[in-house]
Motif scaffolding. Sequence first.
Motif, short mmCIF file in Angstrom:
data_model
loop_
_atom_site.label_atom_id
_atom_site.label_comp_id
_atom_site.label_asym_id
_atom_site.label_seq_id
_atom_site.Cartn_x
_atom_site.Cartn_y
_atom_site.Cartn_z
N ASN A 104 0.82 -1.22 0.00
CA ASN A 104 0.00 0.00 0.00
C ASN A 104 0.85 1.27 0.00
O ASN A 104 0.63 2.19 0.76
CB ASN A 104 -0.93 0.02 1.23
CG ASN A 104 -1.72 -1.26 1.33
OD1 ASN A 104 -1.35 -2.16 2.08
ND2 ASN A 104 -2.77 -1.35 0.54
N VAL A 105 1.85 1.29 -0.89
CA VAL A 105 2.79 2.40 -0.90
C VAL A 105 2.23 3.57 -1.71
O VAL A 105 1.72 3.39 -2.81
CB VAL A 105 4.14 1.94 -1.49
CG1 VAL A 105 5.04 3.12 -1.71
CG2 VAL A 105 4.79 0.92 -0.58
N SER A 106 2.32 4.77 -1.14
CA SER A 106 1.93 5.98 -1.86
C SER A 106 3.06 7.00 -1.74
O SER A 106 3.83 6.96 -0.79
CB SER A 106 0.67 6.61 -1.26
OG SER A 106 -0.40 5.71 -1.38
N ASN A 119 4.11 7.76 -19.81
CA ASN A 119 4.89 8.75 -19.07
C ASN A 119 4.05 9.33 -17.97
O ASN A 119 2.89 9.63 -18.16
CB ASN A 119 5.35 9.86 -20.00
CG ASN A 119 6.39 9.35 -20.96
OD1 ASN A 119 6.09 9.00 -22.07
ND2 ASN A 119 7.60 9.26 -20.49
N GLY A 120 4.68 9.46 -16.81
CA GLY A 120 3.96 10.05 -15.69
C GLY A 120 3.05 9.08 -14.97
O GLY A 120 2.29 9.47 -14.10
N ALA A 121 3.14 7.78 -15.30
CA ALA A 121 2.29 6.80 -14.63
C ALA A 121 2.82 6.47 -13.24
O ALA A 121 2.14 5.85 -12.44
CB ALA A 121 2.16 5.53 -15.47
N GLY A 122 4.05 6.89 -12.94
CA GLY A 122 4.61 6.65 -11.62
C GLY A 122 5.60 5.49 -11.54
O GLY A 122 6.01 5.10 -10.46
N LYS A 123 6.01 4.97 -12.72
CA LYS A 123 6.91 3.81 -12.73
C LYS A 123 8.25 4.13 -12.07
O LYS A 123 8.71 3.41 -11.19
CB LYS A 123 7.19 3.36 -14.19
CG LYS A 123 5.97 3.22 -15.06
CD LYS A 123 6.35 2.77 -16.46
CE LYS A 123 7.14 3.76 -17.27
NZ LYS A 123 6.39 4.84 -17.91
N SER A 124 8.86 5.22 -12.53
CA SER A 124 10.18 5.57 -11.99
C SER A 124 10.08 5.92 -10.51
O SER A 124 10.92 5.51 -9.72
CB SER A 124 10.76 6.76 -12.73
OG SER A 124 10.96 6.43 -14.07
N THR A 125 9.05 6.67 -10.15
CA THR A 125 8.90 7.07 -8.75
C THR A 125 8.79 5.85 -7.85
O THR A 125 9.42 5.77 -6.80
CB THR A 125 7.66 7.97 -8.58
OG1 THR A 125 7.73 9.00 -9.56
CG2 THR A 125 7.60 8.56 -7.21
N LEU A 126 8.00 4.87 -8.29
CA LEU A 126 7.81 3.66 -7.48
C LEU A 126 9.16 3.01 -7.20
O LEU A 126 9.47 2.63 -6.06
CB LEU A 126 6.89 2.69 -8.22
CG LEU A 126 6.57 1.39 -7.48
CD1 LEU A 126 5.66 1.68 -6.30
CD2 LEU A 126 5.94 0.37 -8.40
N GLY A 128 15.45 4.29 -2.38
CA GLY A 128 15.70 5.23 -1.29
C GLY A 128 15.91 6.67 -1.71
O GLY A 128 16.36 7.49 -0.93
N VAL A 129 15.59 6.98 -2.99
CA VAL A 129 15.75 8.37 -3.42
C VAL A 129 14.76 9.26 -2.67
O VAL A 129 15.09 10.35 -2.24
CB VAL A 129 15.55 8.50 -4.95
CG1 VAL A 129 15.66 9.95 -5.40
CG2 VAL A 129 16.58 7.65 -5.69
N TYR A 130 13.52 8.77 -2.52
CA TYR A 130 12.57 9.45 -1.64
C TYR A 130 11.98 8.41 -0.68
O TYR A 130 11.90 7.24 -1.02
CB TYR A 130 11.36 10.06 -2.39
CG TYR A 130 11.57 10.48 -3.80
CD1 TYR A 130 12.24 11.66 -4.08
CD2 TYR A 130 11.06 9.73 -4.84
CE1 TYR A 130 12.40 12.07 -5.39
CE2 TYR A 130 11.22 10.14 -6.15
CZ TYR A 130 11.90 11.30 -6.42
OH TYR A 130 12.05 11.71 -7.71
N PRO A 131 11.51 8.86 0.48
CA PRO A 131 10.76 7.94 1.33
C PRO A 131 9.30 7.90 0.88
O PRO A 131 8.81 8.88 0.33
CB PRO A 131 10.88 8.57 2.72
CG PRO A 131 11.09 10.03 2.45
CD PRO A 131 11.73 10.17 1.11
N PRO A 132 8.61 6.77 1.10
CA PRO A 132 7.18 6.75 0.76
C PRO A 132 6.40 7.66 1.71
O PRO A 132 6.79 7.82 2.86
CB PRO A 132 6.78 5.28 0.97
CG PRO A 132 7.93 4.58 1.56
CD PRO A 132 9.11 5.50 1.62
#
Lengths: 307, 500
Positions: free
Chosen positions: B11-13, B41-48, B54-58
């Motif tokens: 349940n990661v956001s 593009n922009g679907a969130g693949k890279s962010t996930l 560890g580039v960003y915390p969830p």
Amino acid sequence: MSADLLTLLGAWSIATLRSATPLIFTTLGETFTQRTGIINLGVEGEMLVGACVGFAVGVATGNPWLGLLAGALAGAALSCLHTALVLGANANQIGSGLAVWMIALGTTSYFGRVLVGNQVTPLPDLGSPLTDGLPFLSVFFGQMTMSVPLAVAAVVFAAWWLANTRSGIQWQAVGDSARISSENGIRPGIVRFKAILLGGLLSGFGGAILSVDYTQTWAQDMTKGRGLISVGLVIVARWKPALVLPICIMFGLAEVAVLRAQTAGWTISPHLMATAPYLVVLLILIVSHAMARRDADMPADLRSVFA
Amino acid sequence: MMPKAIACFENVSRRFGDLVAVNDANLELFQGDVTAILGENGAGKSTLMKLLYGVYPPSNGRILIDGEPSAITGPADAMSNGVGMVFQNFSLFPALTVRENLLLAWPKTPFWASERNKGTSEVLANLTRLAPHINPHSKVANLSVGEQQLVELCKVLNISARIVILDEPTSVLTPAEARHLHGFIRQIAGEGVSVVFITHKLVDVEACADKIAIMRQGKIVDVSIRGQRSMSEIVTLMMGSDVKRTMSPPALPKKPVERLFLNKICADAPGMSLKNISLSVASGEVVGLAGVAGNGQALLAEVIAGIHPVTSGDVVLDGQNLVRRNQMETLATPLGYIPEQPRENAVVESMTLAQNLSLRTLASGGIDVNSDVQALLTRFHVNPPEKDRQASTLSGGNLQKLVSAREFGSPRAAILACYPTMGLDLSAIQTIYLEMFAQAEAGAAVLWISEDLDDLIAGAHRIAIIREGQVVAVKINDGSLTRDKLGALMTGMNLDELVA
């Protein structure tokens, strides 16, 4: 060669080196800082604080080495202000550096008044019975203190360290791009913190050498722009520690030439004469820029400071 | 019994301000599996995946590694936990050598990192195995894109990663290089590594995926085993509706009238020179220009657009020579120009969208911005379509749409489009192509620089191949052209070599 000429040559050489030594440490420190992508105009202030605190401790304890140590630590302590402003508060690096300088200028002028006219125990010279009476060496070593070999060793060590150690390569990487560094598992904030601190330490040390070793006096604003000149010399040296030595020696030589010309009774205004070393630096900067292929040697992240 | 997941998203956001980049995602990664993450593009693949690295915390939810909550707080932790990631734009230092780049990303690098220290020889072991032709002492800036990717892969192998994340790895490769990469991925998966392959190309999925996770608007909408779903089902899931990518280039006019003519162009730039490029584009014709990135297409585009001077040769549009214009005259020519990297080359980020759409008017002294900007923004699906918004706040894809809106928004005599669909999702690509072909239909000469061979084959009347600053072939697109044929021409290898 006649003995007189050799004596003269010895005197010029050592005078050049001694004049260059404070600058070598400061320029080396600024080179480290800029290699990680941070520009620190506060080195002028860090030098001043180093000169002032170093001289005070030297006078109080009678030990010039303690003075040099205290000067270095004072420079490092002041550089923490630049760290806090730039890394902590994300302030403009130019503005922050100027603030550090002005704060140091004010406080050293105020607290330094009591130091004016004091005497400090100098560092011992390196003359020895071995060199006494030899034409060139007796003058050369007779007027040299440990600060000169220390400066040369620092340059050699810095050049080796930057190119051949893990942390040296990491520092270069952070200067190229903080973002890519962090993607590679490096923490750029910590690296930059260390680099500013080291820059402050070396600038403070350079300042202390100026007051404790080279001039052996304290005067208000005695660095006279040497710190800012070192920021320029970093560019002239193409951000390479090894080039810091020859570039600073050239500046030292120009300074000695001005002093000698003054004592020889030249009639040009001393104020104008004093600009000669800076003109030499400017000239080298122009020539080296014309010869270098664009700004290929500049750490890429430094550009963002001016954007 | 089900094997245990090596990594698990629960349940990661992840939110950036108002934007929900990843929305309540659940996903499991297994040892030896190749998981393709498909999405626009922009679907969130890279962010996930950046959350795992560890580039960003969830913002919400948690990530488990080996069943334990992940303690990764940065890429450094990820690397020591055996998670490696190859970013889309790479994370190499161009000014440093290959060896130095490898040392930087190697946790075992000793303090004394000189070559004379025997302890560092191991850092090159994977490079010698995977890419013996790369000199470890050359600067990364001097490597080709494919070679740079090999260095990235060595970095990941050097940390003995258990999870390898590849973000759009094939977008910069030639077809042959991409096939090589597919083989490599199968190989490391065979050695037990869990590979995550972020892509929007179905070819990649077909070539090497075991599992296919589809993301749309930040959500994982489907996870299936390879072969469970048909390609059209997958596309439908990606798009959210059944949008087919149809390409219908306009019919060629009966009598071709030459409009844009390049006559023996020679030009020099650092590291690249154009040699005697001649090409003509007729009214209503779409000519594709294909080449591996870095073979002179960028310089040629700048020459035609009047940004870079020629050393000899002419660019003629409707009988008028364009090469000796000054900048103001360039602005006035009826050439629509979409440069590559719109953020750097085509917009003023500190201006509003409306001002950016009216740059030509503003440059020639006009004050009023176009009155129809709102209609243009809507027509080109610029999101958000707010004309007073500052351009710097737009994403790369939306900037690309903004530039297209400016250049395609009014009738042009000729169009010069460099990678006009770079960074766009399928429906936006569709819009761009429709508009570009509409310009051709209205009589414009279209020169279209692209690296997407499928699109070129589907949409261009003729395809010119550029290699090392020369146009090496101009092929009529009569249905006989294939990716491999063009790929061979682009790389200068013959077909057999390419397959081998």
